[in-house]
Design a protein around this motif. Structure first.
Motif, PDB file in Angstrom:
ATOM      1  N   LEU A 190     -58.083  38.513  41.138  1.00  0.00           N
ATOM      2  CA  LEU A 190     -56.799  38.035  40.610  1.00  0.00           C
ATOM      3  C   LEU A 190     -56.471  36.618  41.079  1.00  0.00           C
ATOM      4  CD1 LEU A 190     -54.580  41.255  40.877  1.00  0.00           C
ATOM      5  CD2 LEU A 190     -55.854  40.385  38.909  1.00  0.00           C
TER       6      LEU A 190
ATOM      7  N   TYR B 191     -58.417  43.728  46.432  1.00  0.00           N
ATOM      8  CA  TYR B 191     -58.429  44.012  44.992  1.00  0.00           C
ATOM      9  C   TYR B 191     -59.598  43.273  44.352  1.00  0.00           C
ATOM     10  CZ  TYR B 191     -56.334  45.624  40.629  1.00  0.00           C
ATOM     11  OH  TYR B 191     -56.084  46.279  39.442  1.00  0.00           O
TER      12      TYR B 191
ATOM     13  N   PRO C  35     -50.547  45.247  39.167  1.00  0.00           N
ATOM     14  CA  PRO C  35     -51.200  46.499  38.760  1.00  0.00           C
ATOM     15  C   PRO C  35     -50.801  47.635  39.692  1.00  0.00           C
ATOM     16  CG  PRO C  35     -52.764  45.085  39.912  1.00  0.00           C
ATOM     17  CD  PRO C  35     -51.508  44.277  39.730  1.00  0.00           C
TER      18      PRO C  35
ATOM     19  N   LEU D  44     -55.788  38.260  35.461  1.00  0.00           N
ATOM     20  CA  LEU D  44     -56.716  38.750  34.437  1.00  0.00           C
ATOM     21  C   LEU D  44     -57.203  37.613  33.555  1.00  0.00           C
ATOM     22  CD1 LEU D  44     -58.081  41.097  32.921  1.00  0.00           C
ATOM     23  CD2 LEU D  44     -55.931  41.406  31.660  1.00  0.00           C
TER      24      LEU D  44
ATOM     25  N   TYR E 218     -59.907  35.641  35.548  1.00  0.00           N
ATOM     26  CA  TYR E 218     -61.141  36.421  35.663  1.00  0.00           C
ATOM     27  C   TYR E 218     -61.882  36.457  34.329  1.00  0.00           C
ATOM     28  CZ  TYR E 218     -64.276  40.371  36.447  1.00  0.00           C
ATOM     29  OH  TYR E 218     -65.387  41.177  36.549  1.00  0.00           O
TER      30      TYR E 218
ATOM     31  N   TYR F 114     -58.234  49.793  36.356  1.00  0.00           N
ATOM     32  CA  TYR F 114     -56.895  49.617  35.800  1.00  0.00           C
ATOM     33  C   TYR F 114     -56.959  49.464  34.281  1.00  0.00           C
ATOM     34  CZ  TYR F 114     -52.348  47.765  34.636  1.00  0.00           C
ATOM     35  OH  TYR F 114     -51.122  47.593  34.051  1.00  0.00           O
TER      36      TYR F 114
ATOM     37  N   LEU G  87     -59.870  46.307  39.160  1.00  0.00           N
ATOM     38  CA  LEU G  87     -59.352  45.751  37.915  1.00  0.00           C
ATOM     39  C   LEU G  87     -59.893  46.517  36.707  1.00  0.00           C
ATOM     40  CD1 LEU G  87     -57.692  43.620  36.427  1.00  0.00           C
ATOM     41  CD2 LEU G  87     -59.703  42.126  36.472  1.00  0.00           C
TER      42      LEU G  87
ATOM     43  N   THR H 176     -63.275  43.609  41.439  1.00  0.00           N
ATOM     44  CA  THR H 176     -63.629  43.955  40.062  1.00  0.00           C
ATOM     45  C   THR H 176     -63.515  45.454  39.764  1.00  0.00           C
ATOM     46  OG1 THR H 176     -65.082  42.020  39.896  1.00  0.00           O
ATOM     47  CG2 THR H 176     -65.438  43.796  38.310  1.00  0.00           C
TER      48      THR H 176
ATOM     49  N   LEU I  58     -50.445  39.910  37.437  1.00  0.00           N
ATOM     50  CA  LEU I  58     -51.616  40.607  36.911  1.00  0.00           C
ATOM     51  C   LEU I  58     -52.166  39.886  35.687  1.00  0.00           C
ATOM     52  CD1 LEU I  58     -53.571  42.971  36.445  1.00  0.00           C
ATOM     53  CD2 LEU I  58     -51.673  44.205  35.356  1.00  0.00           C
TER      54      LEU I  58
END
Length: 460
Positions: free
Chosen positions: A351, A259, A244, A291, A294, A267, A264, A261, A287
């Motif tokens: 991530l 990095y 990202p 993702l 998560y 982003y 993300l 929540t 990424l």
């Protein structure tokens, strides 16, 4: 002579080094000429823009002038080959000693990597692996001899229903056997296979579907209302970039640590870019895998790490696999960079699914043996091809499915973090596999080559 200092500056992978030999010859000859004449500005001007940022002109002068004060001018050089397919290595005779000088070039023939260290004659590295089968010992030695002091390899070879472990350590100019199959290493991107295994487990239990978009698990629309499916994240066809753009790469020692929540979600809402030229085609994405993990956690109203523990580690009896390097004590093998310096372990949050697992060769053997057990339908699902990259490579869920030169199909994934390199490959037809974990970064090509070489030996 005072203790030699050396430096590793931004190394960028190149897949075309063999075609660039003449460019390397010219570049290194120019480097030698400018070094001997003290024209450090000219050396700086030959750097790529990334190199110039990593080693500003004043630091460049300080480094090169300090090096020259310690070792003098270059008297002669000998090209030794390409190392890890990233840089050209030159045995360099200075007035006061012999060093190994390595450079890498970018596509514009600018220097984007400079790595100088004491020269180590491979012939002086003693092979103490006589207790291992000859062919295996020779393959391991010829690979490990190039690695820095304190390198460990933890190797498992599975064939004929049994597992043989081959641990080695490079210690005081010797390659020695060591029992380390129960020692913990970061496995890097091999974690992506486990992330996809969690996905497959949820699909098999009818909790989600591969083609489902992930968007419904978020309270906001993605930028441009872009829809992304679970399968696209698992097989790298989402069109998402490798990383990202709001990931702070200033801390390369621990790049994913900060990095979380909010980053993300920002982003996905405001920054997300989809390369439509590669969307629906294969484009490897950390990424995307992060993702995926998560979102799988969100889908089950828990964290991905808890989901991983329940659906994979507990399911296959993997008691030596972990989601954090904290409190692992001496069981954790410390990681090193390519020049043998200790580095910190990586810390992951949102991530994590891209590369956060720590494990042992022994635990990964349990995962491989589960692959060979037909009752595990979720594992069979991960091995089904979902996308064809080219004539030699297909993608399952996480797994790369590779057709070898002798027309055998094998499953493969490797991994790398700031202090570790790893490789794992399986032949489902023969039920053979090789696992290699190492505590040195940026040696993936050598580790991968050894992994395939050992796998080929299982079919002889």
């Amino acid at each position: 002579m005072k203790r030699l200092f050396y430096i590793l500056i931004l190394m960028i992978l190149s897949s075309h080094l063999t075609a660039q030999t003449e460019n390397y010859i010219v570049s290194f000859e120019q480097f030698q000429k400018n070094f001997n004449t003290g024209k450090y500005d000219e050396i700086f001007n030959s750097f790529s823009s990334e190199m110039k940022q990593s080693l500003p002109i004043e630091k460049n002068k300080q480094f090169l002038s300090g090096l020259k004060n310690q070792v003098g001018n270059v008297k002669s050089t000998e090209f030794m080959g390409y190392q890890q397919s990233t840089y050209a290595a030159y045995k360099t005779q200075f007035e006061k000693g012999i060093l190994m000088v390595n450079i890498s070039l970018d596509s514009q023939h600018k220097i984007n990597g400079l790595f100088i260290k004491p020269y180590e004659d491979p012939k002086k590295i003693i092979n103490v692996l006589s207790s291992y089968p000859k062919e295996i010992a020779e393959a391991i030695y010829s690979t490990a001899v190039k690695f820095p002091e304190n390198t460990q390899l933890s190797i498992a070879v599975i064939q004929n229903g049994k597992t043989d472990y081959y641990g080695i350590i490079k210690d005081h100019n010797s390659i020695k056997p060591i029992e380390n199959q129960n020692k913990i290493f970061e496995i890097g991107s091999i974690s992506k296979v486990f992330t996809s295994t969690v996905l497959a487990s949820l699909v098999e239990s009818n909790k989600i579907k591969l083609k489902d978009p992930i968007n419904s698990y978020y309270s906001f629309p993605f930028k441009e209302n872009r829809k992304i499916s679970f399968e696209e994240l698992a097989n790298h066809t989402s069109g998402l970039p490798r990383l990202p753009q709001n990931l702070n790469l200033l801390n390369l020692n621990n790049p994913y640590q900060g990095y979380h929540t909010p980053e993300l979600e920002d982003y996905l809402k405001n920054l997300m870019t989809i390369d439509h030229t590669i969307s629906k085609n294969f484009s490897y994405s950390n990424l995307g895998a992060g993702l995926l993990g998560y979102t799988l956690g969100l889908s089950q109203k828990t964290t991905f790490q808890n989901l991983l523990q329940k659906t994979v580690f507990d399911q296959y009896g993997m008691t030596q696999s972990f989601t954090t390097s904290q409190n692992l004590g001496e069981t954790l093998i410390k990681g090193h960079n390519i020049n043998g310096e200790l580095v910190s372990n990586w810390d992951w949050d949102v991530l994590f699914g891209a590369g956060g697992i720590l494990s042992t060769a022994g635990d990964l053997v349990k995962f491989v043996n589960a692959q060979f057990n037909p009752k595990h339908k979720e594992l069979a699902l991960t091995r089904n091809p979902t996308f064809t990259v080219n004539d030699q490579t297909k993608i399952g869920l996480g797994w790369h499915i590779i057709t070898t030169k002798n027309n055998k199909e094998v499953l493969f994934h490797n991994g790398g973090t700031g202090g570790y390199s790893s490789s794992m490959t399986l032949n489902m037809e023969n039920q053979t596999a090789v696992i290699i974990l190492s505590n040195v970064a940026s040696i993936n090509e050598s580790v991968d080559h050894l992994c395939f070489e050992l796998l080929a030996q299982t079919t002889k």
